[in-house]
Design a protein around this motif. Sequence first.
Motif, PDB file in Angstrom:
ATOM      1  N   VAL A 128      15.116  -1.495   1.541  1.00  0.00           N
ATOM      2  CA  VAL A 128      15.026  -1.012   0.156  1.00  0.00           C
ATOM      3  C   VAL A 128      14.038  -1.856  -0.639  1.00  0.00           C
ATOM      4  O   VAL A 128      13.234  -1.330  -1.428  1.00  0.00           O
ATOM      5  CB  VAL A 128      16.419  -1.013  -0.501  1.00  0.00           C
ATOM      6  N   ASN A 129      14.073  -3.181  -0.465  1.00  0.00           N
ATOM      7  CA  ASN A 129      13.112  -4.046  -1.144  1.00  0.00           C
ATOM      8  C   ASN A 129      11.678  -3.708  -0.739  1.00  0.00           C
ATOM      9  O   ASN A 129      10.763  -3.714  -1.569  1.00  0.00           O
ATOM     10  CB  ASN A 129      13.405  -5.513  -0.831  1.00  0.00           C
ATOM     11  N   ASN A 130      11.483  -3.391   0.527  1.00  0.00           N
ATOM     12  CA  ASN A 130      10.151  -3.028   0.994  1.00  0.00           C
ATOM     13  C   ASN A 130       9.673  -1.725   0.345  1.00  0.00           C
ATOM     14  O   ASN A 130       8.499  -1.584  -0.009  1.00  0.00           O
ATOM     15  CB  ASN A 130      10.149  -2.868   2.518  1.00  0.00           C
ATOM     16  N   ILE A 131      10.581  -0.771   0.202  1.00  0.00           N
ATOM     17  CA  ILE A 131      10.220   0.488  -0.451  1.00  0.00           C
ATOM     18  C   ILE A 131       9.843   0.256  -1.907  1.00  0.00           C
ATOM     19  O   ILE A 131       8.855   0.807  -2.409  1.00  0.00           O
ATOM     20  CB  ILE A 131      11.386   1.490  -0.331  1.00  0.00           C
ATOM     21  N   ILE A 132      10.620  -0.574  -2.602  1.00  0.00           N
ATOM     22  CA  ILE A 132      10.327  -0.863  -4.010  1.00  0.00           C
ATOM     23  C   ILE A 132       8.962  -1.530  -4.146  1.00  0.00           C
ATOM     24  O   ILE A 132       8.156  -1.160  -5.013  1.00  0.00           O
ATOM     25  CB  ILE A 132      11.433  -1.743  -4.613  1.00  0.00           C
ATOM     26  N   VAL A 133       8.690  -2.511  -3.302  1.00  0.00           N
ATOM     27  CA  VAL A 133       7.406  -3.210  -3.362  1.00  0.00           C
ATOM     28  C   VAL A 133       6.260  -2.260  -3.043  1.00  0.00           C
ATOM     29  O   VAL A 133       5.232  -2.241  -3.742  1.00  0.00           O
ATOM     30  CB  VAL A 133       7.414  -4.407  -2.385  1.00  0.00           C
ATOM     31  N   THR A 134       6.405  -1.449  -2.018  1.00  0.00           N
ATOM     32  CA  THR A 134       5.324  -0.552  -1.614  1.00  0.00           C
ATOM     33  C   THR A 134       5.049   0.500  -2.672  1.00  0.00           C
ATOM     34  O   THR A 134       3.892   0.730  -3.051  1.00  0.00           O
ATOM     35  CB  THR A 134       5.668   0.125  -0.280  1.00  0.00           C
ATOM     36  N   VAL A 135       6.101   1.147  -3.168  1.00  0.00           N
ATOM     37  CA  VAL A 135       5.918   2.187  -4.178  1.00  0.00           C
ATOM     38  C   VAL A 135       5.348   1.595  -5.464  1.00  0.00           C
ATOM     39  O   VAL A 135       4.435   2.176  -6.085  1.00  0.00           O
ATOM     40  CB  VAL A 135       7.255   2.902  -4.448  1.00  0.00           C
ATOM     41  N   GLY A 136       5.850   0.438  -5.877  1.00  0.00           N
ATOM     42  CA  GLY A 136       5.349  -0.178  -7.099  1.00  0.00           C
ATOM     43  C   GLY A 136       3.894  -0.591  -6.992  1.00  0.00           C
ATOM     44  O   GLY A 136       3.081  -0.303  -7.884  1.00  0.00           O
ATOM     45  N   ALA A 141      -3.091  -5.773  -7.355  1.00  0.00           N
ATOM     46  CA  ALA A 141      -4.398  -6.296  -7.752  1.00  0.00           C
ATOM     47  C   ALA A 141      -5.367  -6.346  -6.581  1.00  0.00           C
ATOM     48  O   ALA A 141      -6.551  -5.976  -6.722  1.00  0.00           O
ATOM     49  CB  ALA A 141      -4.232  -7.691  -8.352  1.00  0.00           C
ATOM     50  N   PHE A 142      -4.898  -6.760  -5.426  1.00  0.00           N
ATOM     51  CA  PHE A 142      -5.786  -6.832  -4.259  1.00  0.00           C
ATOM     52  C   PHE A 142      -6.075  -5.451  -3.674  1.00  0.00           C
ATOM     53  O   PHE A 142      -7.006  -5.306  -2.882  1.00  0.00           O
ATOM     54  CB  PHE A 142      -5.181  -7.741  -3.189  1.00  0.00           C
ATOM     55  N   GLY A 143      -5.306  -4.440  -4.045  1.00  0.00           N
ATOM     56  CA  GLY A 143      -5.596  -3.087  -3.593  1.00  0.00           C
ATOM     57  C   GLY A 143      -6.546  -2.332  -4.490  1.00  0.00           C
ATOM     58  O   GLY A 143      -7.087  -1.288  -4.092  1.00  0.00           O
ATOM     59  N   ILE A 194      -2.303   6.011   1.477  1.00  0.00           N
ATOM     60  CA  ILE A 194      -1.888   5.644   2.834  1.00  0.00           C
ATOM     61  C   ILE A 194      -2.362   4.246   3.182  1.00  0.00           C
ATOM     62  O   ILE A 194      -1.599   3.417   3.714  1.00  0.00           O
ATOM     63  CB  ILE A 194      -2.411   6.678   3.838  1.00  0.00           C
ATOM     64  N   TYR A 195      -3.621   3.927   2.882  1.00  0.00           N
ATOM     65  CA  TYR A 195      -4.142   2.603   3.225  1.00  0.00           C
ATOM     66  C   TYR A 195      -3.440   1.500   2.432  1.00  0.00           C
ATOM     67  O   TYR A 195      -3.096   0.442   3.000  1.00  0.00           O
ATOM     68  CB  TYR A 195      -5.644   2.559   2.980  1.00  0.00           C
ATOM     69  N   LEU A 196      -3.231   1.723   1.151  1.00  0.00           N
ATOM     70  CA  LEU A 196      -2.548   0.703   0.350  1.00  0.00           C
ATOM     71  C   LEU A 196      -1.084   0.562   0.758  1.00  0.00           C
ATOM     72  O   LEU A 196      -0.531  -0.545   0.733  1.00  0.00           O
ATOM     73  CB  LEU A 196      -2.651   1.051  -1.136  1.00  0.00           C
ATOM     74  N   ALA A 197      -0.452   1.675   1.133  1.00  0.00           N
ATOM     75  CA  ALA A 197       0.937   1.604   1.577  1.00  0.00           C
ATOM     76  C   ALA A 197       1.061   0.804   2.863  1.00  0.00           C
ATOM     77  O   ALA A 197       2.017   0.029   3.042  1.00  0.00           O
ATOM     78  CB  ALA A 197       1.502   3.014   1.760  1.00  0.00           C
ATOM     79  N   LEU A 198       0.098   0.965   3.768  1.00  0.00           N
ATOM     80  CA  LEU A 198       0.114   0.168   4.995  1.00  0.00           C
ATOM     81  C   LEU A 198       0.033  -1.318   4.684  1.00  0.00           C
ATOM     82  O   LEU A 198       0.760  -2.134   5.259  1.00  0.00           O
ATOM     83  CB  LEU A 198      -1.046   0.584   5.898  1.00  0.00           C
ATOM     84  N   GLY A 199      -0.880  -1.683   3.786  1.00  0.00           N
ATOM     85  CA  GLY A 199      -1.022  -3.098   3.443  1.00  0.00           C
ATOM     86  C   GLY A 199       0.192  -3.664   2.740  1.00  0.00           C
ATOM     87  O   GLY A 199       0.631  -4.784   3.035  1.00  0.00           O
ATOM     88  N   ALA A 200       0.757  -2.903   1.788  1.00  0.00           N
ATOM     89  CA  ALA A 200       1.923  -3.392   1.051  1.00  0.00           C
ATOM     90  C   ALA A 200       3.165  -3.443   1.928  1.00  0.00           C
ATOM     91  O   ALA A 200       3.978  -4.365   1.825  1.00  0.00           O
ATOM     92  CB  ALA A 200       2.168  -2.503  -0.171  1.00  0.00           C
ATOM     93  N   TRP A 207       8.561  -8.506  -8.558  1.00  0.00           N
ATOM     94  CA  TRP A 207       7.296  -8.398  -9.292  1.00  0.00           C
ATOM     95  C   TRP A 207       6.272  -9.406  -8.793  1.00  0.00           C
ATOM     96  O   TRP A 207       5.060  -9.172  -8.891  1.00  0.00           O
ATOM     97  CB  TRP A 207       7.529  -8.580 -10.782  1.00  0.00           C
ATOM     98  N   ALA A 208       6.743 -10.523  -8.274  1.00  0.00           N
ATOM     99  CA  ALA A 208       5.830 -11.529  -7.727  1.00  0.00           C
ATOM    100  C   ALA A 208       5.086 -11.006  -6.506  1.00  0.00           C
ATOM    101  O   ALA A 208       4.018 -11.523  -6.156  1.00  0.00           O
ATOM    102  CB  ALA A 208       6.602 -12.799  -7.370  1.00  0.00           C
ATOM    103  N   ILE A 209       5.616  -9.987  -5.845  1.00  0.00           N
ATOM    104  CA  ILE A 209       4.942  -9.369  -4.703  1.00  0.00           C
ATOM    105  C   ILE A 209       4.160  -8.137  -5.141  1.00  0.00           C
ATOM    106  O   ILE A 209       3.044  -7.892  -4.675  1.00  0.00           O
ATOM    107  CB  ILE A 209       5.960  -8.983  -3.612  1.00  0.00           C
ATOM    108  N   ILE A 210       4.741  -7.366  -6.072  1.00  0.00           N
ATOM    109  CA  ILE A 210       4.127  -6.093  -6.470  1.00  0.00           C
ATOM    110  C   ILE A 210       2.796  -6.312  -7.175  1.00  0.00           C
ATOM    111  O   ILE A 210       1.782  -5.671  -6.842  1.00  0.00           O
ATOM    112  CB  ILE A 210       5.104  -5.308  -7.369  1.00  0.00           C
ATOM    113  N   LEU A 211       2.759  -7.210  -8.160  1.00  0.00           N
ATOM    114  CA  LEU A 211       1.549  -7.381  -8.964  1.00  0.00           C
ATOM    115  C   LEU A 211       0.365  -7.893  -8.143  1.00  0.00           C
ATOM    116  O   LEU A 211      -0.741  -7.332  -8.231  1.00  0.00           O
ATOM    117  CB  LEU A 211       1.844  -8.308 -10.144  1.00  0.00           C
ATOM    118  N   PRO A 212       0.498  -8.943  -7.325  1.00  0.00           N
ATOM    119  CA  PRO A 212      -0.650  -9.354  -6.497  1.00  0.00           C
ATOM    120  C   PRO A 212      -1.081  -8.296  -5.492  1.00  0.00           C
ATOM    121  O   PRO A 212      -2.278  -8.101  -5.260  1.00  0.00           O
ATOM    122  CB  PRO A 212      -0.144 -10.617  -5.795  1.00  0.00           C
TER     123      PRO A 212
END
Length: 304
Positions: free
Chosen positions: A100-108, A176-178, A229-235, A168-173
């Motif tokens: 669930v945490n991974n889904i939140i980070v990826t979607v955000g 930004a890098f995407g 798709i590409y950003l989701a793979l990276g996140a 948020w410490a994972i989502i925001l960086p």
Amino acid sequence: MTTETSTSHPVGHGSHGQGPDAPHPAKARANKKRNRPAWLTGSLVAVWTIVVAFPLYFLVTTSLRQQGGYIVDGPLALPWPITFQNYFDVLNSQFMRYFVNNIIVTVGAVSLSVVFALFASYAIVRSRSKLLRRFFYFMLLGLAIPAQAVIIPLYLIINELHLYDTLWAIILPAAAFGLPLAILVLVGSLRDIPGELYESMELDGATPWVAFRQLVIPLSRPAISTVTIYLALGAWNGFLFPLVLTQSEDVRVLTLGLWDFQTQFGVNIPGLTAAVTLSLIPLVVLYLFGRKQLLSGLTAGFSK
């Protein structure tokens, strides 16, 4: 009275007396060369298929084995007897919380990157400002900066914002890098939209926001799908940001949660591969639903 009978003969075309329906020699050679089997291409495709399929074979077969059988028989043996206990153990652990945490980070992260990149790309393409053009070139520099090079300043910034050990410490960086890649792809896609379509909507009284909503977004769906798709793979597979910017178990993601299968006696390889196999399911589903848009989006921006 003598009657002269003239007999007509077919006149051949070309110096070799070929019939009118006979193909040209050069064209015939070209057709023969085109129909020749591409052994080199087929061999390379076969090798690449084996390279891609072998890790998947290892993951699935190992996840269906017992730990003792894996150690005794070796990693490449067939799974016998087959057991699903590894999957039950994974689902009964903290895997779902990490999932669930991974889904939140990826979607955000993907949502922030795509939304900001779409607005920025629209402004870059439609505006004649030199400042926005320089902003585009400045954003492209982000493609050459690895995350490892700025992880210490990023750690200090996250601390100052009191976001350490939060999602948020994972989502925001990650967002930004995407952004650089998302802007690069979307700018190329928006440049393929004919200017006459914008002018037609302006003549109909449409505002820039209406043109953005009714023209840009529908015509940019392939590029948006590609970027997503590409950003989701990276996140989804991100490891550095969760490792450095989080600490507690409540905000742990899948890439860090795999450490749970490491014990003082070693690593539970069948359990680990079962967790990895389950974590691959969302990516496979995402690709199956977006593969057409992905292929068409990869060629966006190359027509000009």
